[in-house]
Scaffold this motif. Structure first.
Motif, PDB file in Angstrom:
ATOM      1  N   ASP A  11       0.732  -1.189  -0.013  1.00 12.13           N
ATOM      2  CA  ASP A  11       0.102  -0.261   0.085  1.00 12.13           C
ATOM      3  C   ASP A  11       1.195   1.397  -0.007  1.00 12.13           C
ATOM      4  O   ASP A  11       0.635   2.274  -0.943  1.00 12.13           O
ATOM      5  N   GLU A  12       1.883   1.225   0.598  1.00 16.15           N
ATOM      6  CA  GLU A  12       2.826   2.415   0.844  1.00 16.15           C
ATOM      7  C   GLU A  12       3.612   2.685  -0.385  1.00 16.15           C
ATOM      8  O   GLU A  12       3.601   3.753  -0.682  1.00 16.15           O
ATOM      9  N   ARG A  14       2.350   1.950  -3.539  1.00 13.20           N
ATOM     10  CA  ARG A  14       1.237   2.382  -4.346  1.00 13.20           C
ATOM     11  C   ARG A  14       0.964   3.752  -4.179  1.00 13.20           C
ATOM     12  O   ARG A  14       0.947   4.573  -4.952  1.00 13.20           O
ATOM     13  N   SER A  15       0.869   4.184  -2.905  1.00 10.87           N
ATOM     14  CA  SER A  15       0.583   5.617  -2.686  1.00 10.87           C
ATOM     15  C   SER A  15       1.584   6.566  -2.847  1.00 10.87           C
ATOM     16  O   SER A  15       1.352   7.699  -3.440  1.00 10.87           O
ATOM     17  N   ARG A  16       2.858   6.091  -2.678  1.00 15.18           N
ATOM     18  CA  ARG A  16       3.851   6.865  -2.943  1.00 15.18           C
ATOM     19  C   ARG A  16       4.347   7.090  -4.250  1.00 15.18           C
ATOM     20  O   ARG A  16       5.200   8.119  -4.714  1.00 15.18           O
ATOM     21  N   ASP A  18       3.916   8.055  -8.247  1.00 14.32           N
ATOM     22  CA  ASP A  18       2.996   8.965  -8.992  1.00 14.32           C
ATOM     23  C   ASP A  18       2.683   8.011 -10.143  1.00 14.32           C
ATOM     24  O   ASP A  18       3.468   7.894 -11.315  1.00 14.32           O
ATOM     25  N   GLN A  56      -4.505  11.705  -8.413  1.00 20.81           N
ATOM     26  CA  GLN A  56      -4.986  11.795  -7.097  1.00 20.81           C
ATOM     27  C   GLN A  56      -5.664  10.623  -6.568  1.00 20.81           C
ATOM     28  O   GLN A  56      -5.450  10.098  -5.587  1.00 20.81           O
ATOM     29  N   GLY A  58      -4.819   7.517  -8.233  1.00 25.26           N
ATOM     30  CA  GLY A  58      -3.817   6.484  -8.328  1.00 25.26           C
ATOM     31  C   GLY A  58      -4.529   5.607  -9.366  1.00 25.26           C
ATOM     32  O   GLY A  58      -3.931   4.336  -9.400  1.00 25.26           O
ATOM     33  N   ASP A  70      -4.383  -0.175 -11.025  1.00 25.70           N
ATOM     34  CA  ASP A  70      -3.423   1.153 -10.439  1.00 25.70           C
ATOM     35  C   ASP A  70      -1.891   1.014 -11.125  1.00 25.70           C
ATOM     36  O   ASP A  70      -1.959   0.249 -12.054  1.00 25.70           O
TER      37      ASP A  70
END
Length: 635
Positions: A11-12, A14-16, A18, A56, A58, A70
Motif C-alpha cells: 500500500d505504501e 502504491r501511494s508513494r 506517481d 489523485q 492513483g 492502479d
C-alpha cells in the motif's frame, strides 16, 4: 527465498508512486480537465484518446477497451513482470525498503547496490554510444555502414564503441564516483596483476536491456585482427545479467509481441536490428546462449501462451550450426501451447544479410513464409539416414514417428504421415502404425525421439566440423565410411577408366552432378573439361587431358583411380557395372533436387503463389520423368 511482501508495504509503494509519471514513460498524456489526463490507450489500437489517468486517485481507465487498474497493475501489464517483481521494482525506484512476512527480500543496502550497478551500466552505455561517433571508431562505423545501418538506426538501438586501450571506461566511471568493488561487480571489467582493466576494448557494443529498458549488460563484436578474443564477447553472469533469461531487443519488441501474440527469435544483434528496420517489430535474440527454458518462461508470459493462439518463429542460418540450433529449439517445442515455426532463407542468409542483399521486403517475406518447426525437425531427422537402403528408410521412419505423434494440431497429422511416407518410399499404413505405436507408448517414443534428436545433433556437429575442415582444406580426403563418398568415388573410377562406356545422355547427366566432396568435384571438373576437347577413350591421352583440366590438388586421386580395380571381368559385366553405378549417382542428384523443390513448395500458398507453385510442380514432374528414364536404362 523471499517471502510475501507485507500488505502495508504494498500500500505504501502504491501511494508513494506517481502513476502519471509512470504512465508517461509509455504514453503521451495531455490534460483532460482538473486532475485528469488522457492519451492513446497502450492496450488497444485507437486514433482518439480514450485512456484516462487520475493521479489523485492513483488509477487509470480506458473507455475504449475497458482496461483499468492502479500503478502496479499498469507496470505488470506493460513490462510483463510478476506482482512481486513489480512491487520490488517500484520500491527500488522510490528507495523504499520492503519487509516480508516469510523469509526476507532484498535489504535497503542490496537495493542500493543494485541501483548502483544499473547506474554504472547506464553511464557506460552513454559513454560507448558517444565514442561511436568519433574518428577513433572508424572501423566500427564502416562495419555498421556495410551492413546497412545508418546513424539513426544505431541510435535507436544504442549501439556504441569501446575505445582501444585498457582503462578508458575504468577511468571514466571512477571519475563518476564508482568504487572498484562496484565496478568489478558490473562485469564490465576484468582483474589482472595490476588491478582492474576494461573488459571490452576496440569493439562494437550493443547494450543489452532488461524488459523495462534498463541496461543490464553488453554484447561486443571484435573489429581488429590483433584482438585475440572471441568474435563475440558478452557480459559474464552478474547480479543484473542472467543470459538464460535475457532476450536482446525485448525492451523494444515487448508491446508488439503482446499485441500480435507473435515473437520472432533471430540469432544475433545485427539480425534483430535488420528485422526491426524491415518491419518485423517482434524480433528478439538470445545473448550468447541457446534458446532454453528460461527464455520460454519469458516468451510464454509475453504472448499469453494459454491456448488462445500465438506463434513463436525461429530464424536460423542454413548451415550445419543453424540446423543444430533449430533442433535444439525443437527439443523445447512441447513446452509451448503456441505454434512454433522456423524460417530459413533459401540460400541460408540471415536476416541482416538478406536485408542487405534483397531489401526489407525479403526479410518480411522470410517470416511470412515460415513453416512448422516439427516439419523442419522431420526433414532434418530423416536426413540423418541413408535412404538408399531399406534399413535406412525403416530407421528413418521409426525416428520420425515420435515427431509425427507430437504434432499439436491432430488434423495435420494424417497429411504429414502421407508426406513422410512419400519421402521415405514406405507404405502410408506402415508409417501410420509406427505413429500409433508412438502415441500409445509415449515413454518409448520419447526415448526414440530423444535418440533421433541426438542423432540429428551429432550429424549436424559432424557436418559443422567437416565444413570447418573443408574451409581450411577444401580438397580434404573424403571419408569412405560415408556411402555417398564411396559412391562418388566408384562413379569417377569408371568414368576415368571406361569413358567409352558412357552414352551421350550419361555425359549430359554427369555434367549436372554437384558432388558432395570438393575433391571429387575437382576431379569431375577435369573430366568434363577433357570430354569437351577430345573424344573420351581409355588410355594415357584421356588421363593426361583430365589432369590438365583438373586442379593440382586432385592429381594424386586421379592417379589412384586410374589403377583401382573395377569389380567386373567380362564386357557384359563392365557395361552393367558402369550403368548401375552411374545411375545411382544420377538418381541421388535428382532426389536431392526434388527434396529442395518439395521444401520450396511447402512454403508456397497455391492460391496466392499459383505461378510459382505450377512452375515447381512442372520441375518436379520433369525430374521424376528423368529419374524413371535413367532407372529404366533408356537414353
Amino acid at each position: 527465498m523471499a517471502g510475501l511482501i507485507r500488505r502495508e508495504d504494498i500500500d505504501e509503494v502504491r501511494s508513494r508512486t506517481d502513476i502519471r509519471e509512470i504512465v508517461e514513460g509509455y504514453v503521451t498524456l495531455k490534460s483532460a480537465g482538473i486532475g485528469s489526463f488522457k492519451g492513446l490507450c497502450p492496450f488497444h489500437d485507437e486514433r482518439t484518446p480514450s485512456f484516462h489517468v487520475r493521479p489523485q486517485m492513483g488509477t487509470y481507465h480506458c473507455f475504449g477497451c475497458g482496461e483499468s487498474g492502479d500503478v502496479i497493475s499498469f507496470v505488470m501489464a506493460m513490462d510483463h513482470t510478476s506482482f512481486a517483481e513489480t512491487v520490488e521494482k517500484l520500491a527500488a525506484r522510490i528507495n523504499y525498503e520492503l519487509h516480508y512476512e516469510q523469509g526476507s527480500g532484498m535489504s535497503r543496502e542490496e537495493v542500493g547496490r543494485r541501483q548502483r550497478l544499473l547506474d554504472a551500466h547506464k553511464i557506460a552505455a552513454e559513454f560507448y554510444q558517444r565514442n561511436l561517433y568519433t574518428p577513433a571508431a572508424r572501423e566500427a562505423q564502416k562495419f555498421l555502414g556495410a551492413r546497412g545501418f545508418d546513424p539513426q538506426a544505431t541510435r535507436t538501438f544504442g549501439v556504441g564503441f569501446a575505445p582501444r586501450g585498457w582503462d578508458h571506461l575504468l577511468k571514466y566511471l571512477r571519475n563518476k564516483g564508482f568504487t572498484d568493488e562496484e565496478l568489478e561487480a558490473t562485469g564490465m571489467f576484468s582483474r589482472g596483476n595490476r588491478g582492474l582493466y576494461d573488459r571490452f576494448r576496440g569493439r562494437i557494443m550493443w547494450p543489452i536491456r532488461g524488459i523495462a529498458g534498463e541496461v543490464i549488460g553488453f554484447g561486443a563484436r571484435k573489429l581488429y585482427d590483433d584482438d585475440q578474443g572471441p568474435k563475440y564477447l558478452n557480459t559474464p553472469e552478474t547480479q543484473l545479467y542472467k543470459k538464460s533469461q535475457v532476450l536482446y531487443g525485448l525492451d523494444l519488441a515487448k508491446r508488439n509481441i503482446a499485441k500480435k501474440k507473435q515473437i520472432v527469435v533471430v540469432e544475433g544483434y545485427t539480425d534483430v536490428m535488420a528485422a526491426h528496420l524491415a518491419g518485423i517489430d517482434t524480433a528478439v535474440a538470445t545473448c550468447g546462449t541457446a534458446f532454453g527454458a528460461g527464455h520460454i518462461k519469458v516468451v510464454r508470459r509475453l504472448i499469453s501462451d494459454d491456448g488462445s493462439g500465438g506463434e513463436v518463429i525461429f530464424t536460423f542460418d542454413g548451415d550445419a550450426a543453424g540446423q543444430k540450433a533449430a533442433l535444439h529449439a525443437f527439443e523445447e517445442d512441447q513446452k509451448f501451447v503456441a505454434q512454433t515455426y522456423v524460417a530459413v532463407a533459401k540460400d541460408g542468409m540471415d536476416p541482416c544479410d538478406l536485408r542487405l542483399a534483397r531489401g526489407d521486403a525479403a526479410v518480411r517475406s522470410l517470416v511470412a513464409n515460415r513453416r512448422p518447426l516439427f516439419e523442419f525437425a522431420l526433414q532434418a531427422t530423416i536426413g540423418n539416414y541413408d535412404l538408399q537402403t531399406l534399413e535406412g528408410r525403416v530407421r528413418a521412419m521409426r525416428a520420425a514417428a515420435p515427431i509425427l505423434a507430437g504434432i499439436k494440431d491432430r488434423a495435420l497429422r494424417p497429411a504429414y504421415i502421407r508426406e513422410v511416407a512419400g519421402w521415405l518410399g514406405i507404405d502410408t499404413d506402415e508409417v501410420q502404425r509406427a505413429v500409433t505405436y508412438a502415441v500409445n507408448h509415449p515413454q518409448v517414443s520419447a526415448r526414440e525421439r530423444a535418440q533421433a534428436e541426438q542423432d540429428a545433433r551429432q550429424a549436424a556437429e559432424r557436418e559443422e566440423q567437416a565444413a570447418a575442415v573443408r574451409e581450411e582444406n577444401p580438397f580434404e580426403i573424403p571419408d569412405l565410411a560415408d556411402p555417398v563418398a564411396r559412391m562418388e568415388r566408384e562413379a569417377l573410377e569408371v568414368v576415368i577408366q571406361l569413358p567409352h562406356y558412357l552414352s551421350v545422355s550419361q555425359w549430359q547427366e554427369l555434367a549436372q552432378v554437384q558432388f558432395r566432396y570438393r575433391m571429387h568435384g575437382g576431379l569431375a571438373e577435369g573430366i568434363i573439361g577433357a570430354a569437351s576437347e577430345i573424344v573420351p577413350q581409355p588410355g594415357s591421352t584421356w588421363v593426361n587431358s583430365v589432369r590438365s583440366h583438373a586442379p593440382e590438388q586432385v592429381h594424386a586421386l586421379l592417379a589412384e583411380l586410374t589403377v583401382s580395380p573395377i569389380p567386373a571381368r567380362t564386357e557384359e559385366q563392365l557395361a552393367r557395372y558402369v550403368h548401375d553405378i552411374l545411375n545411382r549417382l544420377f538418381e541421388q542428384q535428382i532426389n536431392r533436387q526434388k527434396s529442395d523443390l518439395l521444401m520450396e513448395l511447402q512454403r508456397l500458398n497455391p492460391s496466392t503463389d499459383s505461378g510459382e507453385f505450377s512452375r515447381i510442380q512442372r520441375e518436379l514432374l520433369d525430374l521424376e520423368l528423368r529419374r524413371r528414364t535413367i532407372m529404366e536404362g533408356q537414353d
